[in-house]
Design a protein around this motif. Structure first.
Motif, PDB file in Angstrom:
ATOM      1  N   ALA A 332       0.843  -1.192   0.000  1.00 15.54           N
ATOM      2  CA  ALA A 332       0.000   0.000   0.000  1.00 15.54           C
ATOM      3  C   ALA A 332       0.877   1.239   0.000  1.00 15.54           C
ATOM      4  N   GLY A 333       0.483   2.244  -0.751  1.00 16.04           N
ATOM      5  CA  GLY A 333       1.256   3.464  -0.873  1.00 16.04           C
ATOM      6  C   GLY A 333       2.143   3.491  -2.098  1.00 16.04           C
ATOM      7  N   SER A 334       2.360   2.335  -2.721  1.00 14.83           N
ATOM      8  CA  SER A 334       3.209   2.291  -3.913  1.00 14.83           C
ATOM      9  C   SER A 334       2.550   2.983  -5.091  1.00 14.83           C
ATOM     10  N   ALA A 335       1.242   2.762  -5.276  1.00 10.67           N
ATOM     11  CA  ALA A 335       0.539   3.423  -6.376  1.00 10.67           C
ATOM     12  C   ALA A 335       0.590   4.928  -6.215  1.00 10.67           C
ATOM     13  N   GLU A 336       0.468   5.405  -4.984  1.00 12.93           N
ATOM     14  CA  GLU A 336       0.538   6.841  -4.732  1.00 12.93           C
ATOM     15  C   GLU A 336       1.961   7.376  -4.959  1.00 12.93           C
ATOM     16  N   THR A 337       2.966   6.530  -4.696  1.00 10.89           N
ATOM     17  CA  THR A 337       4.340   6.922  -5.016  1.00 10.89           C
ATOM     18  C   THR A 337       4.518   7.032  -6.520  1.00 10.89           C
ATOM     19  N   GLU A 338       3.975   6.082  -7.256  1.00 10.45           N
ATOM     20  CA  GLU A 338       4.015   6.160  -8.717  1.00 10.45           C
ATOM     21  C   GLU A 338       3.378   7.455  -9.212  1.00 10.45           C
ATOM     22  N   ASP A 339       2.290   7.862  -8.576  1.00 12.95           N
ATOM     23  CA  ASP A 339       1.586   9.073  -9.002  1.00 12.95           C
ATOM     24  C   ASP A 339       2.474  10.319  -8.941  1.00 12.95           C
ATOM     25  N   VAL A 340       3.421  10.336  -8.016  1.00 17.39           N
ATOM     26  CA  VAL A 340       4.317  11.501  -7.929  1.00 17.39           C
ATOM     27  C   VAL A 340       5.064  11.678  -9.244  1.00 17.39           C
ATOM     28  N   PHE A 341       5.497  10.578  -9.836  1.00 19.99           N
ATOM     29  CA  PHE A 341       6.195  10.644 -11.122  1.00 19.99           C
ATOM     30  C   PHE A 341       5.232  10.934 -12.274  1.00 19.99           C
ATOM     31  N   THR A 342       4.153  10.171 -12.334  1.00 19.00           N
ATOM     32  CA  THR A 342       3.258  10.302 -13.490  1.00 19.00           C
ATOM     33  C   THR A 342       2.543  11.648 -13.506  1.00 19.00           C
ATOM     34  N   ASP A 343       2.170  12.155 -12.332  1.00 20.61           N
ATOM     35  CA  ASP A 343       1.546  13.484 -12.291  1.00 20.61           C
ATOM     36  C   ASP A 343       2.529  14.555 -12.759  1.00 20.61           C
ATOM     37  N   TYR A 344       3.795  14.384 -12.384  1.00 22.80           N
ATOM     38  CA  TYR A 344       4.814  15.334 -12.831  1.00 22.80           C
ATOM     39  C   TYR A 344       4.949  15.287 -14.351  1.00 22.80           C
ATOM     40  N   PHE A 345       5.069  14.090 -14.911  1.00 19.59           N
ATOM     41  CA  PHE A 345       5.215  13.972 -16.361  1.00 19.59           C
ATOM     42  C   PHE A 345       3.987  14.522 -17.086  1.00 19.59           C
ATOM     43  N   ASP A 346       2.798  14.198 -16.566  1.00 26.44           N
ATOM     44  CA  ASP A 346       1.578  14.719 -17.188  1.00 26.44           C
ATOM     45  C   ASP A 346       1.544  16.245 -17.128  1.00 26.44           C
ATOM     46  N   GLY A 347       2.041  16.791 -16.036  1.00 27.42           N
ATOM     47  CA  GLY A 347       2.012  18.237 -15.852  1.00 27.42           C
ATOM     48  C   GLY A 347       2.929  18.991 -16.794  1.00 27.42           C
ATOM     49  N   ILE A 348       3.964  18.328 -17.309  1.00 25.17           N
ATOM     50  CA  ILE A 348       4.877  18.986 -18.249  1.00 25.17           C
ATOM     51  C   ILE A 348       4.711  18.431 -19.663  1.00 25.17           C
ATOM     52  N   ASP A 349       3.611  17.663 -19.890  1.00 28.45           N
ATOM     53  CA  ASP A 349       3.308  17.068 -21.197  1.00 28.45           C
ATOM     54  C   ASP A 349       4.427  16.162 -21.692  1.00 28.45           C
ATOM     55  N   GLN A 350       5.026  15.431 -20.764  1.00 26.39           N
ATOM     56  CA  GLN A 350       6.069  14.469 -21.113  1.00 26.39           C
ATOM     57  C   GLN A 350       5.452  13.075 -21.235  1.00 26.39           C
ATOM     58  N   PRO A 351       5.481  12.465 -22.429  1.00 19.60           N
ATOM     59  CA  PRO A 351       4.965  11.098 -22.550  1.00 19.60           C
ATOM     60  C   PRO A 351       5.731  10.131 -21.639  1.00 19.60           C
ATOM     61  N   TRP A 352       5.037   9.117 -21.161  1.00 22.05           N
ATOM     62  CA  TRP A 352       5.646   8.092 -20.331  1.00 22.05           C
ATOM     63  C   TRP A 352       4.888   6.796 -20.541  1.00 22.05           C
ATOM     64  N   VAL A 353       5.467   5.704 -20.129  1.00 21.46           N
ATOM     65  CA  VAL A 353       4.804   4.401 -20.190  1.00 21.46           C
ATOM     66  C   VAL A 353       5.038   3.680 -18.870  1.00 21.46           C
ATOM     67  N   ASP A 354       4.155   2.749 -18.576  1.00 21.81           N
ATOM     68  CA  ASP A 354       4.368   1.863 -17.437  1.00 21.81           C
ATOM     69  C   ASP A 354       5.458   0.856 -17.770  1.00 21.81           C
ATOM     70  N   THR A 355       6.262   0.539 -16.785  1.00 25.75           N
ATOM     71  CA  THR A 355       7.191  -0.584 -16.885  1.00 25.75           C
ATOM     72  C   THR A 355       6.901  -1.516 -15.720  1.00 25.75           C
ATOM     73  N   GLU A 356       7.015  -2.795 -15.941  1.00 24.71           N
ATOM     74  CA  GLU A 356       6.505  -3.788 -14.990  1.00 24.71           C
ATOM     75  C   GLU A 356       7.111  -3.621 -13.589  1.00 24.71           C
ATOM     76  N   PHE A 357       6.250  -3.666 -12.605  1.00 22.12           N
ATOM     77  CA  PHE A 357       6.637  -3.632 -11.191  1.00 22.12           C
ATOM     78  C   PHE A 357       7.037  -5.059 -10.815  1.00 22.12           C
ATOM     79  N   SER A 358       8.241  -5.431 -11.247  1.00 24.19           N
ATOM     80  CA  SER A 358       8.641  -6.840 -11.227  1.00 24.19           C
ATOM     81  C   SER A 358       9.500  -7.226 -10.042  1.00 24.19           C
ATOM     82  N   GLY A 359      10.083  -6.228  -9.336  1.00 33.73           N
ATOM     83  CA  GLY A 359      11.017  -6.549  -8.271  1.00 33.73           C
ATOM     84  C   GLY A 359      12.376  -6.972  -8.772  1.00 33.73           C
ATOM     85  N   ARG A 360      12.720  -6.623 -10.016  1.00 40.99           N
ATOM     86  CA  ARG A 360      13.996  -7.062 -10.587  1.00 40.99           C
ATOM     87  C   ARG A 360      15.168  -6.165 -10.198  1.00 40.99           C
ATOM     88  N   SER A 361      14.915  -5.112  -9.449  1.00 41.98           N
ATOM     89  CA  SER A 361      16.010  -4.232  -9.050  1.00 41.98           C
ATOM     90  C   SER A 361      15.974  -4.038  -7.537  1.00 41.98           C
TER      91      SER A 361
END
Length: 464
Positions: A332-361
């Motif tokens: 819980a709270g991870s989706a809201e953490t993601e929003d910090v990035f995506t809201d920023y990108f949306d706010g500056i009209d920067q395209p972005w894509v999801d990348t899998e939340f895989s635990g590989r790093s």
């Protein structure tokens, strides 16, 4: 803050890491002089910015490959591109020369997958998928195979790790999906004989993480950033992961000029990620064993692993699973953490894509411990799609970083546009969460008056 963290300064850190690799056998791998010099550079830069740094030591298994080759002996005589698995057992000095054999079930994960297959004294050829490479190597050994070749289940080279030393496992190497399918087709027509040579040193050594944090901010609601500082042994690792390290290093330098923060910000430069996420795993396990309250005090963890890929995407870990179902539990709270990035990108009209939340790093241990997490990623060995080209430019049908885990991952491998975009996003997310994590965990930072404590920025530095 985004204006203060400039791509020129981030690139200067990358040049310093390149110079270090050049002076230390071409790499900055864990347990080497190149890693030590990289850490000293990070520590000096942080000290100059007013931070106190700490080294957190831990042991690991050092690997140095002396000779590695894979060849088809018959029916054709040719060299095959194989990449030995990290932690693989070595072959005898003369190598293993044997007929190829496939398990009954292509993935070769368990003894049952080999039921009815004759692989004793042979080299098993198995597919990637459904279980770890370590489990495949153990199953092959248990079935009597003298070695195992694992072929990819997607495009691109297969550069894997067994995740640790497994004495009861077969020597293992990885090949492409195309190579694996070609060998299977030959096997259908008659016997195929291969030779695998893998001689190496494996010994216990010491390495460390470098940790630093801001002096101001509440220490029971810490915002943590991490990037692995080590490279693979086969190259300087300037994109993987000098780029993420340089991004958080410059963010730390500029954040050090901020007079007041609501939440403490902690920076981690992880060791031995390339050997199986060892540094971050050790950090979290140490807190779990010795200071679980301190683990609970981490409001969220932000991970940055490869932010300058030459054929890049602008990727955000898909913590809300809007595109990819996560193969791990998402705190819980991870989706809201993601929003910090995506809201920023949306706010500056920067395209972005999801990348899998895989635990590989390096966020793997944090999410396993229930700490919210997200992060940024410009791509590694995945293949760029035409749809991604429309968003970000580049070339469809090739990998995001064709130089991933090779000697060519050097300073020329960095895409400056990607590095600039991602560095700004790191700066924005850091100052935003240093001000408040209320959306993530409901905690509001309060000053002595009971009012929100203002974040005081240096002259000319904007919050976002």
């Amino acid at each position: 803050m985004t204006q203060a963290v400039t791509v020129e300064n981030v690139h200067a850190h990358l040049q310093a890491l390149q110079d270090i690799a050049d002076a230390n056998d071409g790499n900055r791998g864990a347990g080497t002089s190149g890693y030590e010099a990289s850490a000293q550079y990070v520590e000096k830069t942080l000290h100059d910015a007013g931070y106190t740094t700490q080294r957190q030591d831990f042991s690991f298994i050092y690997e140095e490959v002396h000779e590695s080759s894979l060849a088809e002996v018959s029916p054709d005589a040719r060299t095959v591109d194989g990449i030995p698995m990290s932690y693989s057992q070595p072959t005898p000095a003369e190598g293993v020369t044997a007929e190829l054999a496939a398990p009954t079930t292509a993935i070769g994960c368990t003894a049952g997958d080999y039921a009815g297959a004759d692989v004793a004294g042979k080299i098993a050829l198995v597919s990637r998928g459904e279980c770890s490479f370590g489990e495949k190597a153990i199953a092959a050994k248990a079935a009597g195979a003298d070695a195992v070749i694992i072929y990819n289940n997607t495009t691109g080279a297969l550069n894997g790790t067994l995740g640790g030393v497994e004495p009861d496992s077969a020597p293992a190497t990885g090949v492409t999906q195309e190579e694996g399918q070609a060998l299977l087709a030959k096997m259908a027509a008659g016997p195929v004989t291969m030779k695998l040579v893998l001689t190496k040193t494996m010994e216990e050594r010491e390495t460390f993480n470098v940790i630093a944090e801001t002096e101001s901010g509440r220490d029971d609601n810490v915002v943590m950033l991490g990037a692995h500082l080590d490279s693979v042994g086969d190259g300087p690792g300037i994109n993987d992961n000098g780029s993420g390290s340089a991004g958080i290093l410059e963010t730390a330098v500029q954040l050090g000029k901020v007079n007041k923060l609501n939440n403490k910000v902690r920076f981690a430069f992880w060791g031995a990620e390339e050997l199986g996420l060892l540094g971050s795993d050790h950090y979290v396990a140490d807190l779990q064993d010795n200071d679980p309250a301190a683990l609970d005090d981490i409001a969220t963890y932000l991970n940055f692993d490869m932010i300058g890929s030459p054929n890049h995407i602008i990727g955000v870990y898909d913590a809300d699973e809007s595109t990819y179902e996560a193969p791990v539990d998402v705190p819980a709270g991870s989706a809201e953490t993601e929003d910090v990035f995506t809201d920023y990108f949306d706010g500056i009209d920067q395209p972005w894509v999801d990348t899998e939340f895989s635990g590989r790093s390096d966020y793997s241990a944090f999410i396993a411990a229930g700490v919210p997490a997200s992060g940024l990623f410009t791509g590694a060995d995945g293949t760029k799609t035409p749809e991604e080209v429309e968003k970000f430019g580049g070339t469809a049908g090739i990998t995001y970083d064709p130089n991933y885990h090779t000697p060519a991952d050097d300073i020329t491998n960095i895409n400056m546009d990607a590095l600039d975009i991602m560095s700004d996003a790191i700066a924005h997310s850091t100052i935003t969460l240093a001000q408040s994590t209320k959306a993530i965990n409901g905690k509001s930072s309060r000053g002595k008056s009971g009012q929100p404590a203002p974040t005081v920025l240096p002259d000319g530095v904007e919050a976002a």
